[in-house]
Design a protein around this motif. Structure first.
Motif, mmCIF file in Angstrom:
data_model
loop_
_atom_site.group_PDB
_atom_site.id
_atom_site.type_symbol
_atom_site.label_atom_id
_atom_site.label_comp_id
_atom_site.label_asym_id
_atom_site.label_seq_id
_atom_site.Cartn_x
_atom_site.Cartn_y
_atom_site.Cartn_z
ATOM 1 N N VAL A 64 0.843 -1.194 0.000
ATOM 2 C CA VAL A 64 0.000 0.000 0.000
ATOM 3 C C VAL A 64 0.883 1.251 0.000
ATOM 4 O O VAL A 64 0.642 2.191 -0.767
ATOM 5 C CB VAL A 64 -0.967 -0.001 1.207
ATOM 6 C CG1 VAL A 64 -1.646 1.354 1.367
ATOM 7 C CG2 VAL A 64 -2.011 -1.101 1.052
ATOM 8 N N SER A 65 1.913 1.256 0.824
ATOM 9 C CA SER A 65 2.826 2.405 0.870
ATOM 10 C C SER A 65 3.530 2.608 -0.466
ATOM 11 O O SER A 65 3.659 3.738 -0.944
ATOM 12 C CB SER A 65 3.869 2.213 1.966
ATOM 13 O OG SER A 65 3.270 2.237 3.224
ATOM 14 N N VAL A 114 -1.784 10.325 -18.074
ATOM 15 C CA VAL A 114 -0.975 10.107 -16.874
ATOM 16 C C VAL A 114 -1.842 10.256 -15.625
ATOM 17 O O VAL A 114 -1.752 9.450 -14.698
ATOM 18 C CB VAL A 114 0.220 11.083 -16.828
ATOM 19 C CG1 VAL A 114 1.019 10.919 -15.558
ATOM 20 C CG2 VAL A 114 1.101 10.900 -18.056
ATOM 21 N N THR A 115 -2.688 11.278 -15.594
ATOM 22 C CA THR A 115 -3.547 11.461 -14.424
ATOM 23 C C THR A 115 -4.546 10.313 -14.292
ATOM 24 O O THR A 115 -4.919 9.950 -13.170
ATOM 25 C CB THR A 115 -4.283 12.813 -14.453
ATOM 26 O OG1 THR A 115 -5.036 12.940 -15.647
ATOM 27 C CG2 THR A 115 -3.306 13.968 -14.362
ATOM 28 N N ALA A 116 -4.949 9.712 -15.403
ATOM 29 C CA ALA A 116 -5.823 8.534 -15.338
ATOM 30 C C ALA A 116 -5.093 7.374 -14.668
ATOM 31 O O ALA A 116 -5.680 6.625 -13.878
ATOM 32 C CB ALA A 116 -6.291 8.152 -16.734
ATOM 33 N N GLU A 117 -3.811 7.219 -14.965
ATOM 34 C CA GLU A 117 -3.022 6.163 -14.329
ATOM 35 C C GLU A 117 -2.870 6.419 -12.832
ATOM 36 O O GLU A 117 -2.888 5.492 -12.029
ATOM 37 C CB GLU A 117 -1.649 6.039 -14.992
ATOM 38 C CG GLU A 117 -1.700 5.468 -16.394
ATOM 39 C CD GLU A 117 -2.292 4.065 -16.443
ATOM 40 O OE1 GLU A 117 -1.964 3.224 -15.579
ATOM 41 O OE2 GLU A 117 -3.096 3.808 -17.348
ATOM 42 N N ILE A 118 -2.731 7.677 -12.451
ATOM 43 C CA ILE A 118 -2.647 8.022 -11.025
ATOM 44 C C ILE A 118 -3.926 7.588 -10.327
ATOM 45 O O ILE A 118 -3.888 6.998 -9.242
ATOM 46 C CB ILE A 118 -2.405 9.532 -10.835
ATOM 47 C CG1 ILE A 118 -1.035 9.931 -11.362
ATOM 48 C CG2 ILE A 118 -2.551 9.927 -9.366
ATOM 49 C CD1 ILE A 118 -0.838 11.432 -11.460
ATOM 50 N N ALA A 119 -5.061 7.866 -10.952
ATOM 51 C CA ALA A 119 -6.350 7.474 -10.366
ATOM 52 C C ALA A 119 -6.440 5.963 -10.203
ATOM 53 O O ALA A 119 -6.937 5.469 -9.182
ATOM 54 C CB ALA A 119 -7.495 8.003 -11.221
ATOM 55 N N ASP A 123 -6.293 1.913 -2.489
ATOM 56 C CA ASP A 123 -7.457 1.972 -1.602
ATOM 57 C C ASP A 123 -8.112 0.598 -1.470
ATOM 58 O O ASP A 123 -8.517 0.194 -0.373
ATOM 59 C CB ASP A 123 -8.478 2.987 -2.109
ATOM 60 C CG ASP A 123 -7.999 4.420 -1.989
ATOM 61 O OD1 ASP A 123 -6.998 4.677 -1.281
ATOM 62 O OD2 ASP A 123 -8.628 5.294 -2.618
ATOM 63 N N ALA A 124 -8.226 -0.126 -2.583
ATOM 64 C CA ALA A 124 -8.835 -1.464 -2.548
ATOM 65 C C ALA A 124 -7.996 -2.429 -1.706
ATOM 66 O O ALA A 124 -8.540 -3.210 -0.921
ATOM 67 C CB ALA A 124 -9.004 -1.999 -3.969
ATOM 68 N N LEU A 125 -6.704 -2.352 -1.859
ATOM 69 C CA LEU A 125 -5.819 -3.214 -1.080
ATOM 70 C C LEU A 125 -5.920 -2.876 0.403
ATOM 71 O O LEU A 125 -6.038 -3.766 1.251
ATOM 72 C CB LEU A 125 -4.380 -3.074 -1.574
ATOM 73 C CG LEU A 125 -3.332 -3.957 -0.932
ATOM 74 C CD1 LEU A 125 -3.682 -5.431 -1.055
ATOM 75 C CD2 LEU A 125 -1.969 -3.696 -1.567
ATOM 76 N N ALA A 126 -5.907 -1.602 0.724
ATOM 77 C CA ALA A 126 -6.022 -1.180 2.126
ATOM 78 C C ALA A 126 -7.367 -1.598 2.713
ATOM 79 O O ALA A 126 -7.438 -2.042 3.858
ATOM 80 C CB ALA A 126 -5.832 0.330 2.235
ATOM 81 N N GLY A 179 3.014 5.771 -2.761
ATOM 82 C CA GLY A 179 4.198 6.579 -3.032
ATOM 83 C C GLY A 179 4.422 6.796 -4.519
ATOM 84 O O GLY A 179 4.782 7.895 -4.943
ATOM 85 N N ILE A 180 4.188 5.764 -5.300
ATOM 86 C CA ILE A 180 4.335 5.897 -6.750
ATOM 87 C C ILE A 180 3.329 6.914 -7.269
ATOM 88 O O ILE A 180 3.674 7.798 -8.061
ATOM 89 C CB ILE A 180 4.161 4.537 -7.450
ATOM 90 C CG1 ILE A 180 5.335 3.619 -7.119
ATOM 91 C CG2 ILE A 180 4.011 4.708 -8.965
ATOM 92 C CD1 ILE A 180 5.133 2.177 -7.547
ATOM 93 N N ALA A 181 2.081 6.801 -6.828
ATOM 94 C CA ALA A 181 1.047 7.741 -7.269
ATOM 95 C C ALA A 181 1.417 9.175 -6.893
ATOM 96 O O ALA A 181 1.249 10.093 -7.707
ATOM 97 C CB ALA A 181 -0.308 7.357 -6.680
#
Length: 76
Positions: free
Chosen positions: A24-25, A54-59, A66-69, A29-31
């Motif tokens: 998750v971290s 690029v912003t779509a990839e960030i999302a 969020d799903a993993l957390a 962090g990548i995002a």
């Protein structure tokens, strides 16, 4: 003599949760790093439309994080 299985299971769960927290971290962090690069690019004249892929990839990265957390939180 008590079975070692409960202790081993607890240790494995703790290790797995640590790995998941690290993931998750890492994803977050990548995002954040990509978002900072997008902001720098915009500050240097790039347009939001040019950077939309690029912003779509960030999302997507944020959604995965969020799903993993949420999965970790749902299965304490």
């Amino acid at each position: 003599m008590p079975s070692p299985v409960p202790g081993q299971l607890i240790a494995q769960v703790e290790e797995t949760r640590g790995v998941i927290a690290s993931a998750v971290s890492l994803i977050s962090g990548i995002a954040a790093r990509i978002q900072a690069a997008v902001e720098a690019a915009i500050a240097n004249g790039a347009t939001a439309a040019e950077l939309e892929p690029v912003t779509a990839e960030i999302a997507l990265l944020k959604a995965d994080s969020d799903a993993l957390a949420a999965a970790v939180a749902a299965n304490p």
